[in-house]
Design a protein around this motif. Structure first.
Motif, PDB file in Angstrom:
ATOM      1  N   LYS A  25       0.921  -1.155   0.180  1.00 24.56           N
ATOM      2  CA  LYS A  25       0.214  -0.106   0.181  1.00 24.56           C
ATOM      3  C   LYS A  25       0.915   1.410  -0.023  1.00 24.56           C
ATOM      4  O   LYS A  25       0.102   2.295  -0.100  1.00 24.56           O
ATOM      5  CB  LYS A  25      -1.555  -0.101   1.065  1.00 24.56           C
ATOM      6  N   THR A  60       2.849   2.617   2.107  1.00 23.52           N
ATOM      7  CA  THR A  60       2.338   3.183   3.871  1.00 23.52           C
ATOM      8  C   THR A  60       3.576   3.012   4.804  1.00 23.52           C
ATOM      9  O   THR A  60       4.313   1.758   4.113  1.00 23.52           O
ATOM     10  CB  THR A  60       0.614   3.585   4.803  1.00 23.52           C
ATOM     11  N   ASP A  96     -11.181  -0.169   0.701  1.00 21.86           N
ATOM     12  CA  ASP A  96     -11.322  -0.770  -0.684  1.00 21.86           C
ATOM     13  C   ASP A  96     -11.187  -2.550  -0.157  1.00 21.86           C
ATOM     14  O   ASP A  96     -10.703  -2.976  -1.427  1.00 21.86           O
ATOM     15  CB  ASP A  96      -9.506  -0.192  -0.816  1.00 21.86           C
ATOM     16  N   SER A 153      -8.822  -3.285  -3.581  1.00 24.96           N
ATOM     17  CA  SER A 153      -7.790  -3.269  -3.770  1.00 24.96           C
ATOM     18  C   SER A 153      -7.516  -4.898  -4.891  1.00 24.96           C
ATOM     19  O   SER A 153      -8.284  -6.006  -4.474  1.00 24.96           O
ATOM     20  CB  SER A 153      -7.223  -4.621  -2.238  1.00 24.96           C
ATOM     21  N   LYS A 181      -3.065  -2.528  -7.023  1.00 21.39           N
ATOM     22  CA  LYS A 181      -2.882  -1.936  -5.454  1.00 21.39           C
ATOM     23  C   LYS A 181      -3.860  -1.024  -4.924  1.00 21.39           C
ATOM     24  O   LYS A 181      -3.743  -0.912  -3.922  1.00 21.39           O
ATOM     25  CB  LYS A 181      -1.859  -0.999  -5.433  1.00 21.39           C
ATOM     26  N   GLY A 182      -4.830  -0.752  -5.830  1.00 24.59           N
ATOM     27  CA  GLY A 182      -6.724   0.368  -4.787  1.00 24.59           C
ATOM     28  C   GLY A 182      -6.956   0.751  -5.734  1.00 24.59           C
ATOM     29  O   GLY A 182      -5.731   1.790  -6.660  1.00 24.59           O
ATOM     30  N   LYS A 222      -4.149   3.932  -4.977  1.00 25.61           N
ATOM     31  CA  LYS A 222      -3.137   4.306  -5.942  1.00 25.61           C
ATOM     32  C   LYS A 222      -3.965   4.638  -7.611  1.00 25.61           C
ATOM     33  O   LYS A 222      -2.881   5.085  -7.905  1.00 25.61           O
ATOM     34  CB  LYS A 222      -2.280   2.741  -5.970  1.00 25.61           C
ATOM     35  N   GLN A 229      -1.615   8.253  -2.465  1.00 28.79           N
ATOM     36  CA  GLN A 229      -1.204   8.175  -1.352  1.00 28.79           C
ATOM     37  C   GLN A 229      -0.957   8.315   0.264  1.00 28.79           C
ATOM     38  O   GLN A 229      -1.350   8.483   1.051  1.00 28.79           O
ATOM     39  CB  GLN A 229      -0.254   6.575  -1.586  1.00 28.79           C
ATOM     40  N   GLN A 252      -6.168   3.430   4.687  1.00 24.93           N
ATOM     41  CA  GLN A 252      -6.401   2.518   3.482  1.00 24.93           C
ATOM     42  C   GLN A 252      -6.487   1.238   3.912  1.00 24.93           C
ATOM     43  O   GLN A 252      -5.636   0.615   4.284  1.00 24.93           O
ATOM     44  CB  GLN A 252      -5.033   2.372   2.412  1.00 24.93           C
ATOM     45  N   ALA A 284      -4.260   0.347   6.463  1.00 24.81           N
ATOM     46  CA  ALA A 284      -1.971   1.253   6.258  1.00 24.81           C
ATOM     47  C   ALA A 284      -2.148   2.198   6.791  1.00 24.81           C
ATOM     48  O   ALA A 284      -3.447   2.997   5.745  1.00 24.81           O
ATOM     49  CB  ALA A 284      -2.337   0.488   4.831  1.00 24.81           C
TER      50      ALA A 284
END
Ligand code: PMP
Length: 396
Positions: free
Chosen positions: A100, A102, A212, A216, A223-224, A227, A232, A238, A254
């Motif tokens: 993610k 993060t 998500d 995701s 990556k969702g 992203k 981000q 997230q 995340a």
């Protein structure tokens, strides 16, 4: 109320639900939840799982899960803060943070309890939450549990959100304010308007939380949703599930190291419920590795979903405006929708009907979830069944 009167009360209410067609009979699968399933001996093309990438039955995941069971056993043995944190959990959380983009991540036993845990660990009665009216039940429950003031905004209506955000901020009543939204809405497959949400959050100094579950593994090259929009650094929470595209079970948040450290000391399912099993976490870590190294499964999923959508549309079905593989076929009236789904079943296709109160009255739909695991032959079988039933019931 005695147990006898409780039983009578429950029976009366159950009968009422059945009479109104609102009682969900559950048919167990005889075998794996793959692209083809078996129910009561009948083989059906499965268009109802959230197993977007087919990972629920992936041989690579099965192999590492079996090895984890051999080495670690079947249970984690305790809650995370006693001694239920295995090195496997730490590895998964590091991988999730990497996935993610993060500083850190925290894993929970399900997506549902993750939302309940994370929202209520951060928000309290002095706070407010601006929540999209179509947000998932677990978000609604998490918000309620927090005791914060819940302010619902009309679905993806940014004018309504802005007006309500302004009012909440200017009232001076709240310590913290959070905007919370699904990344992808599971009934229509539409994507939240994240750039505008982030802009409103910045303008009024609010936090942002994106669930998500359905984005995701699907959007943003897997990556969702966050992203997908390149945001981000702008989303505080997230949240995601490990049960849909990842194919296993679990949920996660995340975010920054401080946020995750706080959740580790304040979120109740982390503190008071036994952690994910060794097999689960190992399979999830393997799935993330696969997703980070290749887009092959996503490419296949998108190809299959484009094929299904194109053919259903060509037949004359209303498939809404989904931006993701989620493919609703809008039938309309509740009984007609249920009849449609039943006929598909008889024709060898498992696609569940979704009607009021899950979706507004008159917008009943049969929802299809094409995945990377479907072959063209399976999709062709489903399309042929749709054509037959659609003509028979006068929908096309
Ligand atoms: N959030 C959303 C948007 C979902 O669709 C779901 C699953 N239906 C969840 C959370 C809960 O996830 P899980 O099934 O992993 O508990």
């Amino acid at each position: 109320m005695t147990s006898k009167t409780l039983d009578a009360f429950l029976q009366e209410n159950l009968e009422d639900l059945k009479a109104r067609g609102l009682y969900n009979e559950i048919d167990p699968l005889e075998g794996a939840n793959g692209p083809v399933i078996t129910i009561k001996g009948k083989k059906l093309v499965n268009l109802s799982s959230n197993n977007y990438l087919g990972l629920a039955t992936d041989e690579r995941l099965k192999k590492v899960a079996i090895e984890a069971v051999k080495e670690y056993g079947v249970g984690a043995g305790a809650v995370r803060t006693i001694n239920g944190t295995l090195d496997l959990h730490v590895k998964l959380e590091e991988k999730l943070a990497q996935f993610k983009g993060t500083e850190a991540a925290i894993a929970y036993q399900s997506g549902f309890n993750c939302n309940m845990a994370a929202i209520s660990a951060v928000m309290d009665k002095n706070d407010a939450i601006l929540s999209d009216e179509l947000n998932h039940a677990s978000i609604i429950d998490g918000c309620r549990l927090s005791k914060a003031k819940i302010i619902r905004f009309n679905h993806s209506d940014m004018e309504d959100l802005r007006a309500k955000a302004k009012e909440a901020k200017e009232s001076g009543q709240y310590n913290k304010i959070m905007i919370i939204t699904d990344g992808v809405f599971s009934m229509d497959g539409d994507v939240c308007k994240l750039p505008e949400i982030v802009e409103i959050a910045e303008e009024f100094d609010m936090m942002t939380y994106v669930d998500d579950a359905h984005g995701s593994g699907v959007l943003g090259k897997g990556k969702g949703t966050v992203k997908h929009f390149g945001l981000q650094d702008k989303v505080d929470f997230q949240m995601g599930t490990l049960s849909k595209a990842i194919g296993v079970v679990g949920g996660y948040v995340a975010g920054t190291q401080n946020l995750i450290d706080w959740l580790k000391v304040r979120s109740r399912p982390f503190l008071f419920s036994t952690s994910l099993t060794p097999a689960d976490v190992t399979a999830c870590t393997e799935a993330l590795d696969l997703l980070m190294n290749s887009t092959e499964l996503q490419d296949k999923m998108w190809e299959n979903s484009a094929y299904l959508k194109e053919n259903l549309e060509k037949l004359g079905f209303d498939i809404g405006k989904s931006e993701t593989p989620i493919t609703p076929v809008i039938i309309g009236e509740e009984q007609a929708t249920q009849d449609f789904s039943k006929r598909l079943y008889e024709e060898g296709v498992y696609a569940k009907s979704i009607v009021f109160p899950t979706v507004p009255r008159g917008t009943g739909r049969v929802r299809n979830m094409p995945s990377a695991a479907h072959t063209k032959e399976m999709l062709d079988q489903a399309i042929a069944a749709y054509e037959k039933v659609g003509k028979e019931l006068g929908i096309i």
